[in-house]
Design an enzyme around this catalytic site. Structure first.
Site, short mmCIF file in Angstrom:
data_model
loop_
_atom_site.label_atom_id
_atom_site.label_comp_id
_atom_site.label_asym_id
_atom_site.label_seq_id
_atom_site.Cartn_x
_atom_site.Cartn_y
_atom_site.Cartn_z
N GLN A 55 -10.44 1.24 2.08
CA GLN A 55 -9.42 1.86 3.26
C GLN A 55 -10.15 2.68 4.33
O GLN A 55 -9.72 2.70 5.17
CB GLN A 55 -8.44 2.91 2.45
CG GLN A 55 -7.88 2.20 1.08
CD GLN A 55 -6.57 1.23 1.79
OE1 GLN A 55 -6.12 1.34 2.83
NE2 GLN A 55 -6.45 0.19 0.70
N HIS A 100 -7.07 -0.04 -6.93
CA HIS A 100 -6.51 -1.32 -6.82
C HIS A 100 -5.64 -1.39 -5.44
O HIS A 100 -5.79 -0.25 -4.68
CB HIS A 100 -5.35 -1.58 -7.79
CG HIS A 100 -4.31 -0.62 -7.95
ND1 HIS A 100 -3.08 -1.07 -8.57
CD2 HIS A 100 -3.97 0.48 -7.37
CE1 HIS A 100 -2.33 0.20 -8.71
NE2 HIS A 100 -2.52 0.75 -7.72
N GLU A 101 -5.45 -2.44 -4.94
CA GLU A 101 -4.85 -2.59 -3.49
C GLU A 101 -5.83 -2.10 -2.60
O GLU A 101 -5.45 -1.56 -1.48
CB GLU A 101 -3.47 -1.99 -3.42
CG GLU A 101 -2.19 -2.70 -3.92
CD GLU A 101 -1.91 -3.76 -3.31
OE1 GLU A 101 -2.45 -4.07 -2.08
OE2 GLU A 101 -1.44 -4.95 -3.70
N GLY A 102 -7.14 -2.32 -2.67
CA GLY A 102 -8.10 -2.09 -1.64
C GLY A 102 -8.64 -0.63 -2.10
O GLY A 102 -7.86 0.47 -1.98
N ARG A 123 0.65 -1.38 0.12
CA ARG A 123 -0.02 0.01 -0.01
C ARG A 123 0.94 1.13 0.10
O ARG A 123 0.57 2.21 -0.61
CB ARG A 123 -0.95 -0.06 1.21
CG ARG A 123 -2.03 -1.19 0.98
CD ARG A 123 -3.12 -1.42 1.92
NE ARG A 123 -3.81 -2.25 1.26
CZ ARG A 123 -5.27 -2.68 1.93
NH1 ARG A 123 -5.43 -2.39 3.42
NH2 ARG A 123 -6.32 -3.39 1.29
#
Lengths: 610, 610
Positions: free
Chosen positions: A464, A457-459, A313
């Site tokens: 978040q 992307h990545e959450g 992240r």
């Protein structure tokens, strides 16, 4: 201000990265070795990345049914990166690494993200290999991770599925034991996987001789059922091509097939794929099912993944930041060279006077300063977090524990804040260019397109925010939030004594209090649906408060070194802090208002009325 | 809520458009004829525009050195639009028009902008022809304007130049009298033009047999010098192909050459060009120089142009709004159909439960309601302004004067607000789609790209803000602002009596007061450089206040008709108003803060410190 000047200030003047070299792990390093790494990366990025950023946008990855073709420039960039040793920058000397602090590695990688974010996709390989170094067996490390660090092979992370997206508890990929003696394969307990994985970056290409997929899948119970929720998830190594225990290719293709390439808005240099695991296109030993080797314990797959999440992240945060920065530099350059219009003076405009450069217009300066404050502030935050990771890995027990707690709370901000605000910076970079910014003759429109990915992307942003307000500020009885508050108040107290910063310090103390009150009020009924209905506005306010703190701290440091603001660097930092406190921090009240009143206007809006 | 439902409510319930039919000009119209126009436009947009929106994005205009090729779909769409009679919707019956109110024309055109904003570019032809109807000679109207209304020819607006962009005072295109007797050409005083015009939409194509360029140029003085500033600007008709006084093509090409197509981030269905006037590629009568016919008086060209500016800017506002709306509908549709995750309940998540549709997640609802409030609010504002134009054209003397004043103040908002916030809506539409929104398999990424143009063309955001704070709120001793305040307070007073709206009414009254105070404080030193340094934040606060007023007024109207909120339409309007007052209006304080303190952080930031 060049990127290098900014990085040098943040790394050395602000974060005292050189101080890390007094620790055993980094003892061979010093300012010179750190400079050498930055020099090398800056050069490779300039020569092998930047010139091809538009090319990889227009020549998207192409699949002919057999192979995925990427431009030659992408191969060259990957080769140069691998040869620089950056893939194993943080690793031990004895496996060919540099034992570089993570903060230096992150700073060095910033050059590549700035030059061409999508031509390189090495972060995933590094994350993949790091995960194996933490959770794999000795042989898994040797066979898979080491080859990724050398650049011989590359890696992916296969989490999402077409039907489940962010909802990992609905992973439907199945892993069943691969016959008798499956437990005793030297590469790890051997399973056969079947399922589809979506959004897999670098899922297929010819850059490396093999690809190491790390795949989340569920092992069915005795009745053949998958355990609901995330508890049932295990992690597997699924190589594209089968390998033996010596790490040699056996010449057998594993049953992993590219189902299709995703055609994206931006970030086009990186292949993004839908992969079919075990559909029988490439049977192994005459049998359908992708061969996978268990990593760690069954059912603990997500925990292994999360172990790497902070760095991943922060990686996304840096990418978003550097895209913003690239747009800032481009628009600054344009504004300095473009003559148009005349300045507004008390006497009105003199139409006969020559045109001025647009950087002399107040609104253009506003757009440039906004970009600078967003992007350099975000870079400072990312490096602060990277420095915490160094602390977590090599600090004293107490420092490491504090770093862990701070990272829990700060990571959602490090991921989300640049994704939102450096994207806004990219929009301002277009605006500074006027009509030219809307054409593909200038680079800024691509930066804006590329950056739009980072809130997804990545959450996603929403994920978040739920992580922040639903978990991180509460966990361990709020220890992380308390610790962050102490750090913020330490900055406030220090800067209260610096006249030019004292008003900002007061504003920050008040903002921190407002965030605290909102946190409490959000949870005062104890109903998650009420608290979390406004998780995103909460995260926005929290993020702006964190950034205000970062700017105050940076400006305080700059003024400590140069109290008379003699250097332009100091004037830049102090001016950015002033901008952030005057123009940005006041925005938090609107966001916090709905949080603390637990506003349910959206949550209760009837579906039929949309 | 379909677009048609929304339009019907706004046009009839809210703006009483049908009431206009009591006026002589619109006497042949009634609810049925208005419905018929909307029906026709909705159908053509659905059949000829929407299916080809992606096509025109991927098959950009192509120039082979001779001709510009556009997809067949673009020709079909133009033909269908022209055949519908919409090009001359507002014109008199005796020249083939429909004598339709502008508010109805604007509403009808919304369908096309929603279906495919860039396949059609008829707004420019209509604006061009309208300008000629207002300022041209009888023959100019007949020869040029009428042929544009019929769709036989099309038109452009040639203002910008590569070196001057927004700075029209630096126009360098020269127009010199075309020999003896130049004044007595029946088509208008005849000049030869030389210069380059940039960003010319539909500057070259084969959609129509001729193109009527309206060109700003300067007539040199006796010494051959151009008059500095905008005073020296005159307006000319420059046809692509020469015509005689009967409006027939003479077979001679005029000296206007396509220098190149601009390759854009979005809005790709419309050709955008750099045109060379008079470079000698197509000499007329053996002589270089594009033949142009003067429109109106020499030196008064910009005034003629500005006459059409309100409608052009409302047109941009509607385009921005409808792009936002298209994204809203797409993401609403997606959210209703996509299962993923589980709702948050007090008892926590039940991992074994089936997935819910994402529209049931509070944050997805927040993103949808934000889009709805932005886009439907913007649409209401645009139609309100369109209704003012009807008032200006056909109302009583006093109503017309009030409409003129209100339009002066509201037009910068009508142009800028949707350009900024409906773009943000498009970003949220991507976010609702998650990873899918970032692919070109869904339409939302294109809407976002298309919409990014609107803050740039027809006067950038910065230009609109200077116009608002530097001219519009001051002009005629602040009469426009005072009148708007009265209108806003009338809504406040009316809604104070409606319990569910009373808190919003109070908030709006306070916001209006805050805007007034900020306006005064901005100008309290009388120094333009101080007042205008924060013109954009001022415009943002002003815009949000206007939109809050619009929503309060719309909600008040909905509740008047349906006090118990029995219909979902009413619930939608009241919910949007509540959203806007809770989530959006509070943002104005951060913007106004820097305005009223005349913050010079940006304006005084040293160039070297960037």
């Amino acid at each position: 201000m060049t990127l290098r000047t900014t990085l040098d200030f943040l790394l050395h003047d602000w974060l005292d990265t050189t101080g890390l070299t007094s620790r055993e792990r980094f003892a061979d390093h010093n300012r010179e070795t750190i400079d050498a790494v930055l020099d090398t990366c800056e050069r490779i990025a300039r020569e092998k990345y930047a010139p091809f950023n538009r090319l990889v946008d227009t020549q998207e990855p192409h699949f002919d049914g057999e192979k995925v073709t990427l431009p030659k420039a992408t191969h060259d960039a990957f080769k140069a990166y691998a040869e620089s040793g950056m893939l194993s920058a943080a690793q031990d000397y004895d496996i060919g690494g540099m034992q570089l602090p993570y903060s230096v590695e992150a700073a060095a990688n910033a050059f590549f993200a700035c030059a061409s974010v999508s031509i390189g996709s090495s972060l995933l390989s590094v994350g993949n290999a790091n995960l194996l170094m933490a959770h794999g067996t000795e042989l898994q490390k040797q066979v898979f991770a080491h080859k990724e660090f050398s650049g011989q092979w590359s890696g992916t992370m296969c989490l999402s599925e077409p039907q489940a997206g962010s909802s990992l508890s609905d992973v439907a990929t199945r892993a069943v034991p691969d016959g008798e003696g499956f437990e005793s394969d030297p590469l790890g307990a051997r399973y056969r996987l079947r399922g589809n994985k979506m959004w897999i970056s670098s899922g297929e290409h010819e850059l490396t001789e093999n690809i190491v997929h790390l795949v989340l899948a569920k092992i069915p119970d005795a009745d053949g059922k998958l355990i609901p929720g995330t508890r049932g998830i295990s992690l597997f190594i699924v190589p594209k091509k089968m390998v033996n225990a010596q790490g040699e290719l056996t010449g057998v293709r594993n049953d992993v097939a590219l189902a299709g390439l995703n055609h994206k808005l931006g970030w086009r240099g990186t292949t993004n794929t839908l992969l079919n695991f075990g559909e029988g296109k490439f049977p192994v030993d005459g049998q359908a099912g992708a061969v996978g080797y268990l990593v760690g314990q069954p059912g603990k797959g997500l925990a292994c993944m999360f172990h790497m999440m902070n760095e991943a992240r922060i990686g996304v945060g840096i990418a978003a930041t550097m895209l913003g920065m690239a747009g800032y530099y481009a628009s600054l350059d344009y504004a300095k060279g473009r003559p148009q219009g005349r300045p507004i003076t008390g006497a009105g405009k003199d139409a006969a006077a020559p045109q001025t450069r647009i950087i002399e217009h107040a609104d253009v300066k506003r757009m440039l300063l906004t970009q600078k404050a967003y992007c350099e502030g975000a870079l400072a935050l990312e490096l602060y977090c990277a420095r915490l990771i160094d602390e977590q890995h090599t600090g004293s027990a107490q420092d490491a524990e504090e770093a862990r707690l701070l990272l829990e709370v700060l990571t959602p901000i490090a991921k989300s804040w640049p994704s939102e605000w450096c994207l806004e910076a990219n929009s301002l970079a277009i605006q500074v260019h006027g009509g030219y910014g809307y054409t593909r003759d200038f680079p800024v429109e691509q930066y804006w397109r590329d950056n739009r990915l980072n809130m997804i992307h990545e959450g996603t942003h929403g994920i978040q925010a739920m992580d922040l307000l639903g978990r991180k500020v509460l966990m361990e009885e709020g220890k992380g939030l308390t610790l962050l508050s102490h750090r913020i108040m330490a900055t406030v107290n220090r800067c209260n004594g610096i006249p030019v910063l004292a008003p900002h310090a007061k504003a920050l103390a008040r903002a921190l209090q407002d965030v605290g009150v909102a946190t409490q009020k959000a949870w005062s009924t104890g109903v998650p649906g009420e608290a979390l209905a406004n998780a995103v506005p909460y995260m926005q306010a929290f993020g702006h408060t964190v950034l205000a703190w970062i700017w105050l701290d940076v400006a305080g440091c700059a003024l400590d070194n140069d109290p008379q603001q003699e250097s332009l660097v100091t004037q830049g930092h102090v001016g950015c802090a002033k901008f952030f406190f005057h123009y940005e921090l006041p925005k938090i009240n609107a966001w916090l208002g709905v949080v603390q009143s637990r506003d349910l206007t959206c949550a209760t809006f009837p579906e039929g009325a949309f």
